[in-house]
Design a protein around this motif. Structure first.
Motif, PDB file in Angstrom:
ATOM      1  N   PRO A  58      37.870  25.789  45.825  1.00  0.00           N
ATOM      2  CA  PRO A  58      37.632  24.416  45.339  1.00  0.00           C
ATOM      3  C   PRO A  58      36.126  24.137  45.319  1.00  0.00           C
ATOM      4  O   PRO A  58      35.607  23.375  46.137  1.00  0.00           O
ATOM      5  CB  PRO A  58      38.368  23.566  46.380  1.00  0.00           C
ATOM      6  CG  PRO A  58      38.308  24.359  47.641  1.00  0.00           C
ATOM      7  CD  PRO A  58      38.352  25.809  47.223  1.00  0.00           C
ATOM      8  N   MET A  59      35.411  24.735  44.364  1.00  0.00           N
ATOM      9  CA  MET A  59      33.958  24.717  44.389  1.00  0.00           C
ATOM     10  C   MET A  59      33.380  23.313  44.291  1.00  0.00           C
ATOM     11  O   MET A  59      32.453  22.966  45.018  1.00  0.00           O
ATOM     12  CB  MET A  59      33.395  25.593  43.261  1.00  0.00           C
ATOM     13  CG  MET A  59      33.421  27.076  43.556  1.00  0.00           C
ATOM     14  SD  MET A  59      32.547  27.515  45.088  1.00  0.00           S
ATOM     15  CE  MET A  59      30.889  26.946  44.737  1.00  0.00           C
ATOM     16  N   THR A 121      34.079  32.125  29.681  1.00  0.00           N
ATOM     17  CA  THR A 121      33.485  33.060  30.637  1.00  0.00           C
ATOM     18  C   THR A 121      34.113  34.431  30.442  1.00  0.00           C
ATOM     19  O   THR A 121      35.323  34.547  30.226  1.00  0.00           O
ATOM     20  CB  THR A 121      33.724  32.605  32.092  1.00  0.00           C
ATOM     21  OG1 THR A 121      35.122  32.417  32.301  1.00  0.00           O
ATOM     22  CG2 THR A 121      32.984  31.308  32.373  1.00  0.00           C
ATOM     23  N   PRO A 122      33.305  35.485  30.502  1.00  0.00           N
ATOM     24  CA  PRO A 122      33.853  36.837  30.323  1.00  0.00           C
ATOM     25  C   PRO A 122      34.777  37.228  31.468  1.00  0.00           C
ATOM     26  O   PRO A 122      34.670  36.699  32.568  1.00  0.00           O
ATOM     27  CB  PRO A 122      32.604  37.712  30.284  1.00  0.00           C
ATOM     28  CG  PRO A 122      31.570  36.939  31.047  1.00  0.00           C
ATOM     29  CD  PRO A 122      31.862  35.495  30.769  1.00  0.00           C
ATOM     30  N   SER A 123      35.662  38.162  31.194  1.00  0.00           N
ATOM     31  CA  SER A 123      36.581  38.642  32.218  1.00  0.00           C
ATOM     32  C   SER A 123      35.930  39.758  33.031  1.00  0.00           C
ATOM     33  O   SER A 123      35.100  40.509  32.529  1.00  0.00           O
ATOM     34  CB  SER A 123      37.865  39.154  31.572  1.00  0.00           C
ATOM     35  OG  SER A 123      38.711  39.756  32.541  1.00  0.00           O
ATOM     36  N   GLY A 404      25.822  22.928  37.507  1.00  0.00           N
ATOM     37  CA  GLY A 404      27.266  22.795  37.315  1.00  0.00           C
ATOM     38  C   GLY A 404      27.820  23.925  36.463  1.00  0.00           C
ATOM     39  O   GLY A 404      28.897  24.467  36.751  1.00  0.00           O
ATOM     40  N   VAL A 405      27.088  24.314  35.428  1.00  0.00           N
ATOM     41  CA  VAL A 405      27.510  25.438  34.585  1.00  0.00           C
ATOM     42  C   VAL A 405      27.527  26.728  35.401  1.00  0.00           C
ATOM     43  O   VAL A 405      28.465  27.535  35.310  1.00  0.00           O
ATOM     44  CB  VAL A 405      26.571  25.567  33.373  1.00  0.00           C
ATOM     45  CG1 VAL A 405      26.904  26.836  32.587  1.00  0.00           C
ATOM     46  CG2 VAL A 405      26.689  24.350  32.464  1.00  0.00           C
ATOM     47  N   VAL A 406      26.487  26.935  36.210  1.00  0.00           N
ATOM     48  CA  VAL A 406      26.426  28.136  37.052  1.00  0.00           C
ATOM     49  C   VAL A 406      27.613  28.175  38.011  1.00  0.00           C
ATOM     50  O   VAL A 406      28.251  29.217  38.199  1.00  0.00           O
ATOM     51  CB  VAL A 406      25.096  28.176  37.830  1.00  0.00           C
ATOM     52  CG1 VAL A 406      25.111  29.296  38.877  1.00  0.00           C
ATOM     53  CG2 VAL A 406      23.922  28.365  36.885  1.00  0.00           C
ATOM     54  N   GLU A 411      32.801  30.140  39.845  1.00  0.00           N
ATOM     55  CA  GLU A 411      34.180  29.836  40.226  1.00  0.00           C
ATOM     56  C   GLU A 411      35.176  30.661  39.434  1.00  0.00           C
ATOM     57  O   GLU A 411      36.134  31.214  39.987  1.00  0.00           O
ATOM     58  CB  GLU A 411      34.444  28.344  40.006  1.00  0.00           C
ATOM     59  CG  GLU A 411      35.822  27.880  40.433  1.00  0.00           C
ATOM     60  CD  GLU A 411      36.011  26.394  40.165  1.00  0.00           C
ATOM     61  OE1 GLU A 411      36.445  25.674  41.072  1.00  0.00           O
ATOM     62  OE2 GLU A 411      35.721  25.952  39.037  1.00  0.00           O
ATOM     63  N   ARG A 412      34.941  30.803  38.144  1.00  0.00           N
ATOM     64  CA  ARG A 412      35.878  31.532  37.290  1.00  0.00           C
ATOM     65  C   ARG A 412      35.800  33.034  37.511  1.00  0.00           C
ATOM     66  O   ARG A 412      36.829  33.718  37.578  1.00  0.00           O
ATOM     67  CB  ARG A 412      35.601  31.200  35.818  1.00  0.00           C
ATOM     68  CG  ARG A 412      35.848  29.759  35.451  1.00  0.00           C
ATOM     69  CD  ARG A 412      37.324  29.411  35.471  1.00  0.00           C
ATOM     70  NE  ARG A 412      38.063  30.168  34.479  1.00  0.00           N
ATOM     71  CZ  ARG A 412      38.202  29.790  33.218  1.00  0.00           C
ATOM     72  NH1 ARG A 412      37.655  28.663  32.798  1.00  0.00           N
ATOM     73  NH2 ARG A 412      38.895  30.525  32.368  1.00  0.00           N
ATOM     74  N   LEU A 413      34.585  33.579  37.613  1.00  0.00           N
ATOM     75  CA  LEU A 413      34.420  35.028  37.722  1.00  0.00           C
ATOM     76  C   LEU A 413      34.721  35.550  39.119  1.00  0.00           C
ATOM     77  O   LEU A 413      35.359  36.591  39.284  1.00  0.00           O
ATOM     78  CB  LEU A 413      33.008  35.434  37.325  1.00  0.00           C
ATOM     79  CG  LEU A 413      32.632  35.315  35.843  1.00  0.00           C
ATOM     80  CD1 LEU A 413      31.212  35.819  35.627  1.00  0.00           C
ATOM     81  CD2 LEU A 413      33.609  36.079  34.971  1.00  0.00           C
ATOM     82  N   CYS A 414      34.232  34.826  40.126  1.00  0.00           N
ATOM     83  CA  CYS A 414      34.245  35.377  41.482  1.00  0.00           C
ATOM     84  C   CYS A 414      35.449  34.979  42.310  1.00  0.00           C
ATOM     85  O   CYS A 414      35.720  35.613  43.328  1.00  0.00           O
ATOM     86  CB  CYS A 414      32.969  34.966  42.214  1.00  0.00           C
ATOM     87  SG  CYS A 414      31.472  35.577  41.421  1.00  0.00           S
TER      88      CYS A 414
END
Length: 489
Positions: A58-59, A121-123, A404-406, A411-414
């Motif tokens: 929950p970033m 975001t890339p996979s 926020g973008v970072v 959040e999505r990748l890691c």
């Protein structure tokens, strides 16, 4: 199932009301509303994550909670003076405190907006991952954990590659062992670890904690607690309150003895081993708390306030707002110069500008240090305030939107995409740095790229490429085992 409005609204309102009722400070209605909205945003985001509307860590709830601690808690219970060099006290006016709370609220809103931007975001499915099927890979992880932890315990090892290679050695002694620790800990929680892994991890954690105490820093202890909690959150999907409470209790307990420890050991420490130093810090802290609880010269409120002073940016940012641009002109991006050269190794460019230049400018320009003390003391004011120092309110909005973008990408990748265990471990090892909101932007982000590249390179010998087909088969089965009541995604 929609969240009940009372569950969303009442807890933050009750906490804000209780803090306001017990506050000894004058709190303006605007500041009160800002403090409440920040807490409300963190609480609402956490409830959404808990209901599985969001996955991974929950970033936003975590980062918004940090801003609430560093600004709202100090608003009610903190002091209104800022300590400069030679013990000089700088009084902070209430109007600037109110402007700072508005800035904190705008910053949190911009973070939220940046994390909600519809960016793809890339996979990580196709990136190399640790080959856990080979026993040699697991042996390599254990060797890396032991070797890099040993480097961290031996202080002169930081300069084995000379001053130019210091950053490389720091990454090898911090980020690399953290990632190795998390990779083995994940196997323990998944039930696939070997009998040697649990004792190895317990011993390693104890050694890292003792080494942290012997060096006079609490940061490694906090980082260990954060990464363990974060991995548990990602794998099990619930908050492990026991490690969190133990970490918080350790911080409050040890913080009171830190100054005395440093006055004794931050000099010539030859002849004193790690255990002796750690015992001194623990013993000093225990005696101070015992004295306070027994009605001695220090009371518990005074001791607790020492810890609160370490988790506050309110007076520092208010001081920046007061002096900018009336006395200190906007810098128009000057403090971001390190970003232009961040990926150039110091081995190639020995005279490369330092990431600490932004801190030095802040300390000198705003009167917190003089030319002598700035060389031995580093004080940061946070990325949000640095944006204001450079571009005013436009800087605050731009920097926080970008962060926020970072955070969304992180959040999505890691954390949300758990198909690559190596990326997951490296990502979680970076979490303490992402939650350190008092760092200037150069410290906050610039070194992160170096950490990721070098840590990934260390584990490259035991990685293998994963096909998309294998990833699609493995991930649903993993999620089904961890959350049997949840439908396959």
């Amino acid at each position: 199932m929609p969240l009940h409005p009372a569950l969303v609204i009442l807890p933050p309102a009750a906490v804000t009301a209780a803090m306001w009722a017990t506050s000894a400070n004058a709190v303006s209605p605007t500041s009160l509303v800002c403090a409440h909205v920040i807490l409300q945003a963190a609480w609402g985001s956490y409830l959404l994550w808990k209901e599985r509307i969001r996955g991974g860590l929950p970033m936003f709830a975590m980062i918004a909670s940090i801003y609430w601690i560093f600004f709202a808690v100090s608003l009610f219970w903190g002091g209104r003076t800022l300590v400069a060099f030679a013990g000089r006290l700088i009084e902070i006016g209430d109007d600037y405190v109110t402007q700072t709370m508005i800035m904190a609220l705008i910053g949190v809103i911009c973070l939220w907006a940046g994390m909600r931007l519809p960016l793809g975001t890339p996979s990580v499915r196709d990136l190399p991952d640790v080959d856990e099927r080979a026993s040699s890979s697991l042996a390599y992880l254990r060797i890396v954990l032991v070797a890099t932890t040993s480097i961290g315990l031996y202080a002169p090892a930081i300069y084995l590659l000379g001053a130019e290679g210091r950053q490389v050695m720091i990454v090898l002694s911090t980020s690399v062992p953290a990632a190795a620790f998390l990779l083995l800990l994940r196997r323990c929680w998944m039930g696939t670890a070997s009998p040697v892994d649990k004792p190895l991890l317990l011993t390693n954690a104890a050694i890292r904690i003792a080494g942290s105490l012997a060096s006079g820093w609490l940061g490694p202890v906090i980082s260990l607690g954060l990464t363990v909690v974060a991995l548990y959150l990602v794998i099990r999907g619930r908050i492990p309150w026991t490690p969190i409470l133990l970490t918080v209790a350790a911080i409050f307990f040890l913080q009171v003895g830190k100054e005395e420890f440093r006055s004794v050991y931050w000099g010539d420490t030859t002849g004193d081993d790690v255990l002796e130093r750690a015992q001194f810090w623990v013993g000093t802290s225990a005696s101070k708390w015992a004295d306070a609880l027994g009605g001695g010269s220090n009371n518990t409120g005074q001791l607790a306030s020492r810890t609160m002073q370490r988790t506050s940016l309110l007076t520092q940012v208010a001081h920046v707002v007061e002096l900018t641009p009336s006395q200190v002109p906007f810098q128009n991006g000057e403090t971001y110069s390190y970003f232009a050269v961040t990926l150039i190794p110091r081995l190639v460019w020995p005279d490369k500008p330092s990431v600490s230049e932004a801190n030095r400018f802040y300390q000198l320009a705003y009167g917190l240090s003089d030319s002598r003390t700035v060389e031995s003391t580093s004080i940061a004011v946070g990325s949000m305030a640095e944006g204001y120092i450079n571009f005013g309110w436009f800087g605050v909005i731009s920097v926080m939107l970008g962060l926020g973008v970072v955070l969304r990408v992180y959040e999505r990748l890691c954390t949300a995409d758990q198909t690559n265990t190596l990326v997951l471990a490296i990502g979680i090892s970076l979490l303490p740095q992402l939650l350190t909101i008092e760092s200037q932007l150069g410290q906050y982000l610039a070194g992160m790229f170096q950490q990721i590249i070098l840590t990934f390179a260390v584990f490259l010998p035991v990685t293998r490429w994963k096909s998309r087909t294998a990833a699609r088969v493995v991930v649903p089965a993993f999620r089904f085992r961890e959350h049997p009541a949840q439908p396959l995604q």
